[in-house]
Scaffold this active site. Structure first.
Site, PDB file in Angstrom:
ATOM      1  N   ALA A 152       0.838  -1.201   0.000  1.00  3.86           N
ATOM      2  CA  ALA A 152       0.000   0.000   0.000  1.00  3.86           C
ATOM      3  C   ALA A 152       0.877   1.257   0.000  1.00  3.86           C
ATOM      4  O   ALA A 152       2.011   1.230   0.471  1.00  3.86           O
ATOM      5  CB  ALA A 152      -0.930   0.001   1.207  1.00  3.86           C
ATOM      6  N   PRO A 153       0.358   2.379  -0.495  1.00  2.91           N
ATOM      7  CA  PRO A 153       1.133   3.610  -0.603  1.00  2.91           C
ATOM      8  C   PRO A 153       0.980   4.507   0.619  1.00  2.91           C
ATOM      9  O   PRO A 153       0.197   4.219   1.526  1.00  2.91           O
ATOM     10  CB  PRO A 153       0.512   4.274  -1.827  1.00  2.91           C
ATOM     11  CG  PRO A 153      -0.942   3.914  -1.699  1.00  2.91           C
ATOM     12  CD  PRO A 153      -0.975   2.521  -1.115  1.00  2.91           C
ATOM     13  N   TRP A 154       1.703   5.648   0.591  1.00  3.85           N
ATOM     14  CA  TRP A 154       1.658   6.561   1.732  1.00  3.85           C
ATOM     15  C   TRP A 154       0.645   7.692   1.579  1.00  3.85           C
ATOM     16  O   TRP A 154       0.422   8.445   2.529  1.00  3.85           O
ATOM     17  CB  TRP A 154       3.034   7.160   2.026  1.00  3.85           C
ATOM     18  CG  TRP A 154       3.820   7.702   0.875  1.00  3.85           C
ATOM     19  CD1 TRP A 154       4.934   7.139   0.323  1.00  3.85           C
ATOM     20  CD2 TRP A 154       3.611   8.935   0.147  1.00  3.85           C
ATOM     21  NE1 TRP A 154       5.429   7.924  -0.692  1.00  3.85           N
ATOM     22  CE2 TRP A 154       4.637   9.031  -0.822  1.00  3.85           C
ATOM     23  CE3 TRP A 154       2.661   9.951   0.220  1.00  3.85           C
ATOM     24  CZ2 TRP A 154       4.730  10.109  -1.707  1.00  3.85           C
ATOM     25  CZ3 TRP A 154       2.738  11.019  -0.663  1.00  3.85           C
ATOM     26  CH2 TRP A 154       3.764  11.089  -1.608  1.00  3.85           C
ATOM     27  N   LYS A 178       2.006  -4.932   3.233  1.00  4.23           N
ATOM     28  CA  LYS A 178       3.076  -4.042   3.686  1.00  4.23           C
ATOM     29  C   LYS A 178       2.654  -2.593   3.488  1.00  4.23           C
ATOM     30  O   LYS A 178       2.421  -2.169   2.361  1.00  4.23           O
ATOM     31  CB  LYS A 178       4.379  -4.280   2.919  1.00  4.23           C
ATOM     32  CG  LYS A 178       5.568  -3.523   3.539  1.00  4.23           C
ATOM     33  CD  LYS A 178       6.786  -3.533   2.652  1.00  4.23           C
ATOM     34  CE  LYS A 178       6.781  -2.365   1.683  1.00  4.23           C
ATOM     35  NZ  LYS A 178       6.918  -1.040   2.349  1.00  4.23           N
ATOM     36  N   PRO A 179       2.569  -1.799   4.573  1.00  2.53           N
ATOM     37  CA  PRO A 179       2.339  -0.367   4.406  1.00  2.53           C
ATOM     38  C   PRO A 179       3.624   0.322   3.988  1.00  2.53           C
ATOM     39  O   PRO A 179       4.716  -0.256   4.072  1.00  2.53           O
ATOM     40  CB  PRO A 179       1.916   0.072   5.813  1.00  2.53           C
ATOM     41  CG  PRO A 179       2.625  -0.882   6.728  1.00  2.53           C
ATOM     42  CD  PRO A 179       2.676  -2.193   5.985  1.00  2.53           C
ATOM     43  N   SER A 230       4.202   4.061  -7.488  1.00  8.67           N
ATOM     44  CA  SER A 230       4.744   4.758  -8.649  1.00  8.67           C
ATOM     45  C   SER A 230       4.891   3.815  -9.841  1.00  8.67           C
ATOM     46  O   SER A 230       4.878   2.586  -9.689  1.00  8.67           O
ATOM     47  CB  SER A 230       6.113   5.353  -8.311  1.00  8.67           C
ATOM     48  OG  SER A 230       7.058   4.310  -8.094  1.00  8.67           O
ATOM     49  N   CYS A 285      -3.201  10.094  -7.363  1.00  4.97           N
ATOM     50  CA  CYS A 285      -2.917   9.803  -8.769  1.00  4.97           C
ATOM     51  C   CYS A 285      -4.062  10.205  -9.688  1.00  4.97           C
ATOM     52  O   CYS A 285      -3.906  10.210 -10.913  1.00  4.97           O
ATOM     53  CB  CYS A 285      -2.557   8.332  -8.961  1.00  4.97           C
ATOM     54  SG  CYS A 285      -3.630   7.188  -8.090  1.00  4.97           S
ATOM     55  N   GLU A 381       4.570  13.133 -13.469  1.00  8.81           N
ATOM     56  CA  GLU A 381       3.709  13.305 -12.303  1.00  8.81           C
ATOM     57  C   GLU A 381       4.444  14.073 -11.203  1.00  8.81           C
ATOM     58  O   GLU A 381       5.501  13.646 -10.745  1.00  8.81           O
ATOM     59  CB  GLU A 381       3.265  11.937 -11.784  1.00  8.81           C
ATOM     60  CG  GLU A 381       2.239  12.007 -10.676  1.00  8.81           C
ATOM     61  CD  GLU A 381       1.711  10.636 -10.293  1.00  8.81           C
ATOM     62  OE1 GLU A 381       0.535  10.547  -9.900  1.00  8.81           O
ATOM     63  OE2 GLU A 381       2.472   9.647 -10.372  1.00  8.81           O
TER      64      GLU A 381
END
Length: 479
Positions: A152-154, A178-179, A230, A285, A381
Site C-alpha cells: 500500500a502507498p503513503w 506491507k504499508p 509509482s 494519482c 507526475e
C-alpha cells in the site's frame, strides 16, 4: 529530554512481533518533521513467517462459506465505525492530514467499501451449467487465488489498505500487507482490529522498506502481487513477479487531464477543479492537476484559478480552515520544489511556487501557466499541490493534448454540451472520465487505468473478480 517513541510491530499469525533481527526505522509526522514512533524494518525471516502464516490459514479461510466471510467483514466495518477516532488519530499522525477532512472524507467511504465487498462475497458470477458437448455438462467455479502479497502507498494509507484487503479476504484469500515505511501506524491499528475478528493468519502486516516489498513479491508463496505506487515501483513488481508467473495487480501513477471548454461557468469550474487538484496536497494519482482550457476562456480561467489558489490554506491537522496538510516526506517536498525550479523560461508561476514555513513539509497551492505539451511538468507526475494550465483551440487538439502522456488513469470534461461530453468520454484514453466533476469514487464502480497507470481494477465487482480464478469443471452424464 527526548520523548520516548511509540513502538509499532508486525502482525503475523495473530501475534504482534518485532522484526526477527530487531531492526527498526523511525516514523516521522510530516506536519512537524519529528519522529513519533519506530516500526520494524522487516527482512527475509519476517516475510517468511508472514507467508507461512498466510499459507497455513488459507485452506480454512478458502473453505468458509461466502456468508461466513460476509459476516466477518460486516463486523470489521462495524469495528471501523466504533474505533473511528483511533483510526483518524493514527492516520493524521501518519500523514499530517486535516483531522476534520479525514473524519468526513475517509472513514465513511472506507466503511462503505468494506460493506460492499462483504456483499460481493455472496455474488460470485459464472456461466450457467450447460451441455456444450453431447453427454457432458460443463460449469464454472470461481475460486480464491491463494495468498496475496499487497503493498500500500503513503498518500492514503488506511483507505488503500481497505482497497487491498477487503476484496481479497471477501473472495477467500489470505493477505500479507506491507504499508509504506513512512506511514505504518494506521495499518498496524487495522491489524489489531481485523485480528480480533478474523482467524489468525488470514490478515498479516509486515512493516519495512522497499527491500521488504521486494522480498514479499519475490517470495514463492504468494499467488498474486498487488501494489499501489509509482510507475517505477510497478515496473519492478511486474518484473519480479514474472520470474514465477504470479498474477499482478498494478494501480500506478496518473496525470489527469481536466478539459475545460468555453461554454462553462468559469467560477463554478474553478471551484471544483481547485478542490480536486489541491485536496490531499495533490498527492493523489487522480488529482486534477493538468488543466486544458479553451483559448476563449483561458485568461479568465487562469486569473480565477490563481485567485482560488491564493485563498486556499495548508496547515496543521487541527486547523479547521485548511484544505490540505503537508507533503508526506522530505523527499516528496524536494521533488515538488525541483519541478518548479526546473520550469522553462516560457512558464509563468501564477500563484504559490514555494514552501510554507520551515517546520514540516508544507507547500503552497501553486498554479503554472504558459506551458507546452512537451514540458517536463506536463509529462511527468508531480504528486503535489501544483496545477498546470494549457490552452487549446479545438476539440481535436484537446484530445491530442489530453492523451499525449504516458499515464491513463483518470480525466474529466467540463462543458454544458452533452454531445461533446459524450464524444470526449469516448476519445479520452483513461480508465475514468468524469463530466463536470472530478475525483468522486463509489464502491460500485471500477477504478484503474491503462498504459503506464497499470492494470487491474480496484473497487467494484471487477476489483473483486481480480482476486478470483476461474476453473472449468466438466462431468459425464453417463455416470
Amino acid at each position: 529530554m527526548s520523548t520516548e517513541l511509540r513502538r509499532l510491530r508486525n502482525y503475523i499469525g495473530g501475534e504482534f512481533r518485532d522484526a526477527a533481527d530487531g531492526r527498526t526505522t523511525e516514523v516521522v509526522n510530516p506536519a512537524t518533521g519529528e519522529a513519533y514512533a519506530t516500526a520494524p524494518l522487516s527482512g527475509a525471516a519476517d516475510v517468511d513467517a508472514a507467508m507461512a502464516a498466510a499459507a497455513e490459514a488459507f485452506p480454512g479461510w478458502r473453505d468458509t462459506t461466502p456468508a461466513e466471510r460476509q459476516r466477518a467483514l460486516l463486523k470489521v466495518a462495524d469495528a471501523f465505525e466504533e474505533r473511528a477516532e483511533e483510526l483518524i488519530a493514527a492516520e493524521v499522525e501518519n500523514t499530517g492530514k486535516p483531522t476534520g477532512l479525514t473524519r468526513t472524507e475517509e472513514i465513511p467511504p472506507m466503511v462503505d467499501q468494506i460493506r460492499f465487498f462483504a456483499g460481493a462475497a455472496r455474488m460470485l458470477e459464472g456461466k450457467g451449467a450447460g451441455e456444450y458437448m453431447e453427454g457432458l455438462t460443463s460449469f464454472v467455479r470461481r475460486e480464491p487465488v491463494g495468498v496475496c502479497a499487497q503493498v500500500a502507498p503513503w498518500n492514503y494509507p488506511m483507505m488503500m489498505a481497505v482497497w487491498k484487503f477487503a476484496p481479497a479476504i471477501a473472495a477467500g484469500n489470505t493477505v500479507v500487507l506491507k504499508p509504506s515505511d513512512t506511514t505504518p501506524a494506521s495499518t498496524v491499528l487495522i491489524a489489531e482490529i481485523l485480528g480480533s475478528i478474523l482467524p489468525k493468519g488470514v490478515f498479516n502486516v509486515v512493516c519495512g522498506d522497499r527491500e521488504t516489498g521486494r522480498l514479499m513479491i519475490e517470495h514463492p508463496t504468494p499467488a498474486m502481487a498487488s501494489i499501489t505506487g509509482s510507475v517505477r515501483a510497478g515496473m519492478a513488481v511486474a518484473e519480479s513477479a514474472s520470474k514465477d508467473l504470479k498474477r499482478v495487480h498494478l494501480e500506478l501513477g496518473g496525470k489527469a487531464p481536466v478539459v475545460v471548454f468555453g461554454d462553462v461557468d468559469v467560477a463554478k469550474a474553478v471551484a471544483g477543479i481547485s478542490e480536486a487538484g489541491y485536496f490531499n496536497a495533490g498527492q493523489d494519482c487522480t488529482a486534477a492537476t493538468r488543466v486544458l482550457v479553451h483559448e476563449s476562456v483561458h485568461d479568465e480561467f487562469v486569473q480565477a484559478l490563481a485567485k482560488a489558489a491564493s485563498d486556499i490554506k495548508t496547515g496543521m491537522p487541527d486547523d479547521e480552515d485548511v484544505l490540505y496538510g503537508p507533503l508526506n516526506n522530505p523527499n516528496q517536498l524536494k521533488q515538488v520544489e525541483s519541478f518548479i525550479e526546473r520550469l522553462p523560461a516560457h512558464a509563468r508561476v501564477e500563484a504559490g511556487g514555494k514552501r510554507v514555513g520551515d517546520k514540516g513539509y508544507f507547500y503552497a497551492p501553486t498554479v503554472v501557466s504558459g506551458l507546452k505539451q512537451d514540458d517536463e511538468i506536463i509529462q511527468k507526475e508531480v504528486f503535489g499541490p501544483v496545477i498546470t494550465v494549457q490552452s487549446f483551440t479545438d476539440e481535436d487538439q484537446a484530445v491530442a493534448y489530453a492523451n499525449g502522456v504516458e499515464y491513463a488513469l483518470a480525466s474529466s470534461v467540463w462543458t454544458k454540451d452533452h454531445a461533446r461530453a459524450m464524444r470526449m468520454s469516448k476519445k479520452l484514453d483513461f480508465g475514468c472520465v468524469w463530466i463536470n466533476t472530478h475525483i468522486p469514487l463509489v464502491a460500485e464502480m471500477p477504478h484503474g487505468g491503462f498504459k503506464k497507470s497499470g492494470y487491474g481494477k480496484d473497487l467494484s465487482a471487477y476489483g473483486f473478480d481480480d482476486y478470483t480464478r476461474i476453473k472449468h469443471v466438466m462431468t459425464s452424464l453417463e455416470g
